[in-house]
Motif scaffolding. Structure first.
Motif, PDB file in Angstrom:
ATOM      1  N   VAL A 199      62.308  42.525  37.577  1.00 38.67           N
ATOM      2  CA  VAL A 199      63.059  42.314  38.826  1.00 38.67           C
ATOM      3  C   VAL A 199      64.529  42.651  38.566  1.00 38.67           C
ATOM      4  CG1 VAL A 199      63.747  40.623  40.576  1.00 38.67           C
ATOM      5  CG2 VAL A 199      61.491  40.462  39.509  1.00 38.67           C
ATOM      6  N   ALA A 200      65.056  43.612  39.313  1.00 34.82           N
ATOM      7  CA  ALA A 200      66.456  44.013  39.116  1.00 34.82           C
ATOM      8  C   ALA A 200      67.376  42.878  39.559  1.00 34.82           C
ATOM      9  CB  ALA A 200      66.743  45.276  39.935  1.00 34.82           C
ATOM     10  N   ALA A 201      68.287  42.485  38.671  1.00 37.78           N
ATOM     11  CA  ALA A 201      69.182  41.360  38.993  1.00 37.78           C
ATOM     12  C   ALA A 201      70.509  41.565  38.289  1.00 37.78           C
ATOM     13  CB  ALA A 201      68.548  40.052  38.529  1.00 37.78           C
ATOM     14  N   ILE A 202      71.554  40.976  38.871  1.00 36.20           N
ATOM     15  CA  ILE A 202      72.868  41.018  38.217  1.00 36.20           C
ATOM     16  C   ILE A 202      73.527  39.648  38.358  1.00 36.20           C
ATOM     17  CG2 ILE A 202      73.999  41.936  40.310  1.00 36.20           C
ATOM     18  CD1 ILE A 202      75.934  43.408  38.339  1.00 36.20           C
ATOM     19  N   SER A 203      74.184  39.208  37.289  1.00 35.40           N
ATOM     20  CA  SER A 203      74.863  37.914  37.342  1.00 35.40           C
ATOM     21  C   SER A 203      76.344  38.116  37.668  1.00 35.40           C
ATOM     22  CB  SER A 203      74.727  37.198  35.991  1.00 35.40           C
ATOM     23  OG  SER A 203      75.386  37.934  34.984  1.00 35.40           O
ATOM     24  N   LEU A 204      76.899  37.191  38.450  1.00 33.84           N
ATOM     25  CA  LEU A 204      78.324  37.233  38.793  1.00 33.84           C
ATOM     26  C   LEU A 204      78.942  35.852  38.595  1.00 33.84           C
ATOM     27  CD1 LEU A 204      78.252  39.137  42.253  1.00 33.84           C
ATOM     28  CD2 LEU A 204      78.686  40.140  39.991  1.00 33.84           C
ATOM     29  N   THR A 205      80.113  35.798  37.977  1.00 35.02           N
ATOM     30  CA  THR A 205      80.846  34.525  37.913  1.00 35.02           C
ATOM     31  C   THR A 205      81.350  34.201  39.323  1.00 35.02           C
ATOM     32  OG1 THR A 205      82.931  35.636  37.540  1.00 35.02           O
ATOM     33  CG2 THR A 205      81.676  35.019  35.569  1.00 35.02           C
ATOM     34  N   GLY A 206      81.937  33.036  39.485  1.00 37.40           N
ATOM     35  CA  GLY A 206      82.473  32.658  40.800  1.00 37.40           C
ATOM     36  C   GLY A 206      83.506  33.656  41.292  1.00 37.40           C
ATOM     37  N   TRP A 207      84.431  34.046  40.387  1.00 35.66           N
ATOM     38  CA  TRP A 207      85.486  34.957  40.856  1.00 35.66           C
ATOM     39  C   TRP A 207      84.944  36.347  41.127  1.00 35.66           C
ATOM     40  CZ3 TRP A 207      86.854  39.298  38.142  1.00 35.66           C
ATOM     41  CH2 TRP A 207      86.568  39.342  36.763  1.00 35.66           C
ATOM     42  N   GLN A 208      83.964  36.783  40.334  1.00 40.27           N
ATOM     43  CA  GLN A 208      83.371  38.102  40.624  1.00 40.27           C
ATOM     44  C   GLN A 208      82.664  38.092  41.977  1.00 40.27           C
ATOM     45  OE1 GLN A 208      81.019  38.390  36.956  1.00 40.27           O
ATOM     46  NE2 GLN A 208      82.100  40.290  36.487  1.00 40.27           N
ATOM     47  N   ALA A 209      82.114  36.916  42.320  1.00 46.67           N
ATOM     48  CA  ALA A 209      81.394  36.804  43.593  1.00 46.67           C
ATOM     49  C   ALA A 209      82.348  36.623  44.773  1.00 46.67           C
ATOM     50  CB  ALA A 209      80.419  35.628  43.532  1.00 46.67           C
ATOM     51  N   GLY A 210      83.650  36.489  44.481  1.00 41.85           N
ATOM     52  CA  GLY A 210      84.638  36.458  45.564  1.00 41.85           C
ATOM     53  C   GLY A 210      85.093  35.084  46.014  1.00 41.85           C
ATOM     54  N   PHE A 211      84.857  34.050  45.191  1.00 41.37           N
ATOM     55  CA  PHE A 211      85.281  32.697  45.578  1.00 41.37           C
ATOM     56  C   PHE A 211      86.765  32.483  45.294  1.00 41.37           C
ATOM     57  CE2 PHE A 211      80.789  31.811  45.614  1.00 41.37           C
ATOM     58  CZ  PHE A 211      80.662  30.820  46.578  1.00 41.37           C
ATOM     59  N   HIS A 212      87.569  32.426  46.350  1.00 41.64           N
ATOM     60  CA  HIS A 212      88.990  32.112  46.218  1.00 41.64           C
ATOM     61  C   HIS A 212      89.188  30.671  46.646  1.00 41.64           C
ATOM     62  CE1 HIS A 212      89.930  36.312  45.462  1.00 41.64           C
ATOM     63  NE2 HIS A 212      89.029  36.584  46.398  1.00 41.64           N
ATOM     64  N   THR A 213      89.869  29.898  45.816  1.00 45.82           N
ATOM     65  CA  THR A 213      89.971  28.455  46.094  1.00 45.82           C
ATOM     66  C   THR A 213      91.429  28.007  46.163  1.00 45.82           C
ATOM     67  OG1 THR A 213      90.129  27.665  43.814  1.00 45.82           O
ATOM     68  CG2 THR A 213      87.903  28.165  44.634  1.00 45.82           C
ATOM     69  N   SER A 214      91.598  26.737  46.517  1.00 44.34           N
ATOM     70  CA  SER A 214      92.915  26.106  46.430  1.00 44.34           C
ATOM     71  C   SER A 214      93.284  25.974  44.953  1.00 44.34           C
ATOM     72  CB  SER A 214      92.858  24.721  47.085  1.00 44.34           C
ATOM     73  OG  SER A 214      91.964  23.906  46.346  1.00 44.34           O
ATOM     74  N   THR A 215      94.510  25.522  44.698  1.00 41.48           N
ATOM     75  CA  THR A 215      94.972  25.477  43.303  1.00 41.48           C
ATOM     76  C   THR A 215      94.580  24.187  42.583  1.00 41.48           C
ATOM     77  OG1 THR A 215      97.053  24.664  44.169  1.00 41.48           O
ATOM     78  CG2 THR A 215      96.970  27.000  43.604  1.00 41.48           C
ATOM     79  N   THR A 216      94.056  23.198  43.309  1.00 40.63           N
ATOM     80  CA  THR A 216      93.790  21.890  42.700  1.00 40.63           C
ATOM     81  C   THR A 216      92.650  21.942  41.689  1.00 40.63           C
ATOM     82  OG1 THR A 216      94.288  21.023  44.862  1.00 40.63           O
ATOM     83  CG2 THR A 216      93.468  19.448  43.258  1.00 40.63           C
ATOM     84  N   HIS A 217      93.012  21.947  40.418  1.00 38.84           N
ATOM     85  CA  HIS A 217      91.986  22.019  39.382  1.00 38.84           C
ATOM     86  C   HIS A 217      91.075  20.795  39.403  1.00 38.84           C
ATOM     87  CE1 HIS A 217      93.049  25.719  37.428  1.00 38.84           C
ATOM     88  NE2 HIS A 217      94.324  25.396  37.480  1.00 38.84           N
TER      89      HIS A 217
END
Ligand code: ADP
Ligand code: ASP
Ligand code: MG
Length: 401
Positions: free
Chosen positions: A90-108
Motif C-alpha cells: 500500500v503506497a503511503a507517506i508519513s508527514l510530521t505535523g509541520w509537514q502536514a501544514g499545522f500552524h499553531t499558536s506560540t504557547t508551548h
C-alpha cells in the motif's frame, strides 16, 4: 469514493502486531476505494516515558524543549506505520505535523491550531498515497515545534477532517466506543450508539479522555461526521452528532477528573478589581481556571476558591504567593487530593430533581461534597480524591444502571 480520516491512539499502535493490525484496517479502507488520511499517536506509554526522561534531567524543563522531546513519539509511529503499509503493497507517506501544514499558536505544550494548510496532504493524496500524519504537533510562527496538549491527536484528526471536508472521521481506540462511564472503572457502563456534540463536549471536558474536548469543539463547529470505535474489535462504535433523540435517558454519562486541584485564596480585600487582578495573573501564565466560588465575606475581606488543572497547581500557587503581599491578602492553600465527578445529559435541563438525587446518592455513600457547579446539561461535585471511584460507580448505578 469517500475521503476518510482514521486516527489511532497509543494502545492501538503500541507494538509491531498492533501496527500491522492498524495497517490492515487502513489497507482495507483503501481497497474499498477510499482516500485515507491516517493520524497516529505515540506508541503505548511513550509520551509518559518521555516526560519521565525529562524529569530525570530537571523538574523545570523549558516548555519549548518539552515540545521538541514529546513530538518525537508521534514521529516514530508515522514512520513505522508507513513501513508496515509498504510491506503490504500500500503506497503511503508519513508527514510530521509541520509537514502536514499545522500552524499553531506560540504557547508551548498547549498550543492551539491557528491554521491548517492542506496543500501537501492533498498533493500526496492525488498521488494515490495513504497520508500518515503525526498527531498532537505543529509549528508556531517562530518555526518551533509545538504540541497541542495531552490527547491532542484527536484534535489533529478532526482538524484534518474539517479542513479536507472529509466524509468521515473515525477515532479508533482501545474501547468499543463512548460509554456511559469509563468502562475500566464502572463495570456496569454501557456503550452508547450515539451521543450529541454538546453532551460529548461536557463529558470530555469533565474527564472522559476517550475524546479530547477540543476535538469535539472542532467537530461541532465544522459539522464533522465523527465516530469513536475500537481498533481491536470490528464492532459498531459511537456516532457523535448534532441532534440526538432523547431515548428516555436523562443522564448520558458520568465522568471523573482526578487531575485537578483546588486553590483557596483567603482574606482577599473586599473592593473592586481584586478578582480581575488575581485571574488576569493566572491567565497571563495560561492557567485555565474552572468553578470559582467567592465567600460572602467577613469584615472587609472575602475568600475565593477555584479549580486549576493539577499540572498547573504549583505555578498557580507561586504566581499568587508573589502577588498576595502587594494587596495585603492572606494565605493561599492548594489541595491536590480532590476530584470532580460530573453527571451529563441533555435531559437535565428539562427535569427537576437531578441535583437532589445526585446529592442523596453521595450522602448514602457518606461522601462529603466540597464544591458544586452546574451547566444546562451537567452537574459537577468536587469531592475527596479517595472517594471518587466509589462515587462514580454509585452515581452511575443510581442514574443509569
Ligand atoms: P487513545 O490512546 O486511543 O487516545 P485514551 O486512553 O486517550 O485512548 O482514551 C481511551 C480511554 O478512555 C479508554 O481506555 C477508557 O478507559 C477511557 N474512558 C474514560 N471515559 C470513557 C467513556 N465514557 N467511554 C469510553 N472510554 C472512556
Ligand atoms: N501522545 C500524546 C499523549 O499521550 C497525544 C495523544 O496521544 O493524543 O497525550
Ligand atoms: Mg486519547
Amino acid at each position: 469514493m469517500a475521503l476518510i480520516v482514521q486516527k489511532f491512539g497509543g494502545t492501538s499502535v503500541a507494538n509491531r502486531d498492533r501496527l500491522f493490525n492498524v495497517a490492515r484496517i487502513v489497507a482495507t479502507t483503501r481497497a474499498e476505494g477510499n482516500d485515507v488520511v491516517v493520524v497516529v499517536s505515540a506508541q503505548g506509554d511513550t509520551t509518559d516515558d518521555l516526560i519521565e526522561k525529562a524529569n530525570e534531567i530537571t523538574h523545570t524543563p523549558s516548555k519549548r524543549e518539552m515540545d521538541m522531546l514529546l513530538s518525537t513519539g508521534e514521529q516514530i509511529t508515522i514512520a513505522l506505520l508507513a513501513m508496515a503499509l509498504d510491506t503490504m503493497g500500500v503506497a503511503a507517506i508519513s508527514l510530521t505535523g509541520w509537514q502536514a501544514g499545522f500552524h499553531t499558536s506560540t504557547t508551548h505544550t498547549k498550543a492551539r491550531i491557528r491554521d491548517l494548510d492542506t496543500e501537501r496532504i492533498e498533493n500526496e493524496l492525488s498521488k494515490n498515497r495513504v497520508v500518515i500524519v503525526a498527531g498532537f504537533q505543529g509549528i508556531n510562527r517562530n518555526e518551533d515545534i509545538t504540541t497541542l496538549g495531552r490527547g491532542g491527536s484527536d484534535t489533529s484528526a478532526v482538524a484534518i477532517a474539517a479542513a479536507l471536508r472529509a466524509d468521515l472521521c473515525q477515532i479508533y481506540t482501545d474501547v468499543d466506543g463512548v460509554y456511559t462511564a469509563d468502562p475500566r472503572l464502572v463495570p456496569h457502563a454501557r456503550k452508547l450508539d450515539v451521543i450529541s456534540f454538546d453532551e460529548m463536549l461536557e463529558l470530555a471536558s469533565q474527564g472522559a479522555q476517550v475524546l479530547n474536548n477540543r476535538s469535539v469543539e472542532l467537530a461541532k463547529k465544522y459539522a464533522v461526521n465523527l465516530e469513536v470505535r475500537s481498533s481491536l474489535a470490528n464492532v459498531p462504535g459511537t456516532k457523535v452528532k448534532e441532534v440526538v433523540p432523547m431515548e428516555g435517558m436523562l443522564i448520558k454519562g458520568v465522568a471523573k477528573d482526578a487531575d485537578i486541584a483546588t486553590v483557596s485564596v483567603f482574606s482577599v480585600p473586599d473592593k473592586p478589581g481584586m478578582s480581575f487582578k488575581l485571574f488576569s495573573l493566572l491567565a497571563q501564565k495560561k492557567i485555565n481556571v474552572d468553578i470559582i466560588l467567592q465567600s460572602s465575606g467577613r469584615g472587609d475581606c472575602r475568600d475565593i476558591i477555584f479549580l486549576v488543572p493539577l499540572a498547573d497547581a504549583d505555578a498557580a500557587l507561586s504566581t499568587l504567593e508573589e502577588y498576595m503581599p502587594t494587596i495585603g491578602g492572606g494565605q493561599i492553600v492548594v489541595d491536590k487530593d480532590v476530584a470532580k465527578v460530573s453527571v451529563v445529559g441533555a435531559g437535565i435541563q428539562s427535569h427537576s430533581g437531578v441535583a437532589a438525587k445526585l446529592f442523596e446518592t453521595l450522602y448514602e455513600e457518606n461522601i462529603n461534597i466540597r464544591m458544586i457547579s452546574t451547566s444546562e446539561i451537567r452537574i459537577s461535585v468536587i469531592i475527596a480524591k479517595e472517594d471518587a471511584d466509589r462515587a462514580v460507580n454509585a452515581v452511575h448505578d443510581a442514574f443509569i444502571h
